[in-house]
Design an enzyme around this catalytic site. Structure first.
Site, mmCIF file in Angstrom:
data_model
loop_
_atom_site.group_PDB
_atom_site.id
_atom_site.type_symbol
_atom_site.label_atom_id
_atom_site.label_comp_id
_atom_site.label_asym_id
_atom_site.label_seq_id
_atom_site.Cartn_x
_atom_site.Cartn_y
_atom_site.Cartn_z
ATOM 1 N N HIS A 21 3.142 4.492 6.861
ATOM 2 C CA HIS A 21 3.981 3.466 7.509
ATOM 3 C C HIS A 21 5.197 3.208 6.640
ATOM 4 O O HIS A 21 5.304 3.744 5.537
ATOM 5 C CB HIS A 21 3.188 2.201 7.815
ATOM 6 C CG HIS A 21 2.701 1.424 6.626
ATOM 7 N ND1 HIS A 21 1.771 1.919 5.741
ATOM 8 C CD2 HIS A 21 3.013 0.181 6.176
ATOM 9 C CE1 HIS A 21 1.522 1.008 4.812
ATOM 10 N NE2 HIS A 21 2.282 -0.056 5.041
ATOM 11 N N HIS A 26 6.621 0.621 5.009
ATOM 12 C CA HIS A 26 6.817 -0.395 3.970
ATOM 13 C C HIS A 26 7.299 0.229 2.651
ATOM 14 O O HIS A 26 6.906 1.338 2.297
ATOM 15 C CB HIS A 26 5.526 -1.186 3.739
ATOM 16 C CG HIS A 26 5.263 -2.202 4.816
ATOM 17 N ND1 HIS A 26 4.009 -2.723 5.063
ATOM 18 C CD2 HIS A 26 6.105 -2.784 5.715
ATOM 19 C CE1 HIS A 26 4.088 -3.592 6.068
ATOM 20 N NE2 HIS A 26 5.345 -3.644 6.484
ATOM 21 N N ASP A 71 6.631 -0.186 -0.406
ATOM 22 C CA ASP A 71 5.655 0.243 -1.410
ATOM 23 C C ASP A 71 4.885 1.486 -0.959
ATOM 24 O O ASP A 71 3.911 1.889 -1.593
ATOM 25 C CB ASP A 71 4.687 -0.902 -1.770
ATOM 26 C CG ASP A 71 3.856 -1.360 -0.584
ATOM 27 O OD1 ASP A 71 4.406 -1.482 0.528
ATOM 28 O OD2 ASP A 71 2.651 -1.599 -0.773
ATOM 29 N N HIS A 72 5.349 2.122 0.134
ATOM 30 C CA HIS A 72 4.754 3.382 0.601
ATOM 31 C C HIS A 72 5.788 4.506 0.750
ATOM 32 O O HIS A 72 5.409 5.670 0.794
ATOM 33 C CB HIS A 72 4.021 3.163 1.939
ATOM 34 C CG HIS A 72 2.893 2.176 1.803
ATOM 35 N ND1 HIS A 72 1.579 2.548 1.804
ATOM 36 C CD2 HIS A 72 2.908 0.835 1.595
ATOM 37 C CE1 HIS A 72 0.817 1.470 1.618
ATOM 38 N NE2 HIS A 72 1.599 0.422 1.495
ATOM 39 N N HIS A 118 -1.427 -3.318 11.161
ATOM 40 C CA HIS A 118 -0.670 -3.742 9.975
ATOM 41 C C HIS A 118 0.821 -3.646 10.297
ATOM 42 O O HIS A 118 1.575 -4.586 10.073
ATOM 43 C CB HIS A 118 -1.055 -2.856 8.799
ATOM 44 C CG HIS A 118 -0.298 -3.131 7.532
ATOM 45 N ND1 HIS A 118 -0.407 -4.315 6.837
ATOM 46 C CD2 HIS A 118 0.585 -2.370 6.828
ATOM 47 C CE1 HIS A 118 0.373 -4.263 5.757
ATOM 48 N NE2 HIS A 118 0.989 -3.095 5.730
ATOM 49 N N ASP A 126 -2.481 1.006 4.701
ATOM 50 C CA ASP A 126 -2.859 -0.408 4.575
ATOM 51 C C ASP A 126 -3.680 -0.858 5.783
ATOM 52 O O ASP A 126 -3.493 -1.962 6.293
ATOM 53 C CB ASP A 126 -1.608 -1.289 4.454
ATOM 54 C CG ASP A 126 -0.890 -1.110 3.126
ATOM 55 O OD1 ASP A 126 -1.419 -0.427 2.234
ATOM 56 O OD2 ASP A 126 0.217 -1.670 2.981
ATOM 57 N N HIS A 167 -4.172 0.362 -1.779
ATOM 58 C CA HIS A 167 -4.097 -0.752 -2.739
ATOM 59 C C HIS A 167 -5.448 -1.001 -3.408
ATOM 60 O O HIS A 167 -6.501 -0.793 -2.790
ATOM 61 C CB HIS A 167 -3.669 -2.058 -2.041
ATOM 62 C CG HIS A 167 -2.238 -2.069 -1.605
ATOM 63 N ND1 HIS A 167 -1.218 -2.491 -2.418
ATOM 64 C CD2 HIS A 167 -1.664 -1.702 -0.437
ATOM 65 C CE1 HIS A 167 -0.064 -2.394 -1.759
ATOM 66 N NE2 HIS A 167 -0.312 -1.913 -0.553
HETATM 67 FE FE FE Z 1 1.183 -1.594 1.037
HETATM 68 ZN ZN ZN Z 2 2.074 -2.049 4.075
#
Ligand code: FE
Ligand code: ZN
Length: 257
Positions: A54, A56, A58-59, A113, A137, A175
């Site tokens: 996805h 985001h 942090d990905h 998510h 996530d 995570h």
């Molecule tokens: Fe994340």
């Molecule tokens: Zn995420």
């Protein structure tokens, strides 16, 4: 398949899939580029694919730098993420296939998510090895991702798809949230002995800084409240007899926990 787990940022994991015979690698959700580049150099492999779950930050944060270092690699993501994933070239929908070396990954569309979230499932190619699930996530060890762009009903649909996978599937979630997830889980599933045991062992693991990822589908089905919306004990703990409402109430409580 050899999979390397790289811990980055405060609690993210990046996963590197290696094919040492072909000297190639694929990376799942590169939050950052530098630690990925270091592992690639250490194993002397070429990065041929980025598999994003996805959009985001942090990905996908490392996408651009990795593309610059390996201009021939291919960037995969969900079709609904069009315009949100840097460098995306392939727009995947449910049931699509991706190839990495000898392995064929199956795409599962799992919104909740985010509205575009996908998972990559690589079934076992021998009877004595597990399948590998990269689910971003969506399922976490002992928990699930927050509903930023999706509804509880959508997430229940996505979790329904995921929990149909075999118990001996390894779950590579993005995570290290396991300890706090389990501390919450025991509040909604207090009579689950396996869950109580799991909290004890994960508490010890985290005191020793041992990663709790990957986890296994079988363990998650038995102890993760977000895969157990249809279990009587969970429904009664939130005073509901409806699966989606039970899921929504548990998710709501976790948001406040
Ligand atoms: Fe994340
Ligand atoms: Zn995420």
């Amino acid at each position: 398949m050899e999979i390397i787990r790289i811990a980055v940022l405060s609690d993210n994991y990046i996963f590197l899939m290696l094919d040492l015979d072909r000297k190639i690698a694929a990376v799942v959700d590169p939050a950052e580029a530098a630690p990925v580049l270091a592992e690639l150099a250490r194993h002397q492999v070429e990065l041929v694919a980025i598999f994003n779950t996805h959009h985001h930050g942090d990905h996908v944060g490392g996408n651009k730098e990795l593309i610059a270092a390996f201009p021939n690699l291919c960037v995969y993501g969900g079709a609904e993420d069009r315009g949100r994933i840097p460098g995306q070239q392939v727009y995947l929908v449910d049931g699509d296939r991706v190839q990495f070396g000898d392995y064929t990954g199956q795409i599962l569309f799992i919104p909740g998510h985010t509205r575009a979230h996908i998972a990559y499932y690589f079934p076992p190619i021998d009877s004595d090895v597990p399948g590998e699930l990269f689910c971003g996530d969506t399922i976490f060890a002992g928990g699930c991702g927050r509903l930023f762009e999706g509804t509880p009903a959508q997430m229940v649909g996505s979790m329904t798809k995921l929990r149909q996978l075999p118990d001996n599937t390894r779950i590579w979630c993005a995570h290290e949230y396991t300890l706090s997830n389990l501390k919450f889980a025991v509040t909604v599933d207090p009579d689950n002995q396996e869950l109580a045991q799991r909290l004890v062992s994960v508490t010890v693991d985290r005191q020793n800084l041992i990663p709790t990822v990957p986890t296994w589908m079988g363990i998650e089905k038995r102890t993760n409240p977000f895969l157990r919306w249809d279990v009587a004990a969970l429904q009664s703990s939130v005073a509901s007899n409806d699966g989606v409402e039970t899921f929504a109430k548990i998710r709501g409580r976790k948001d406040q926990f």
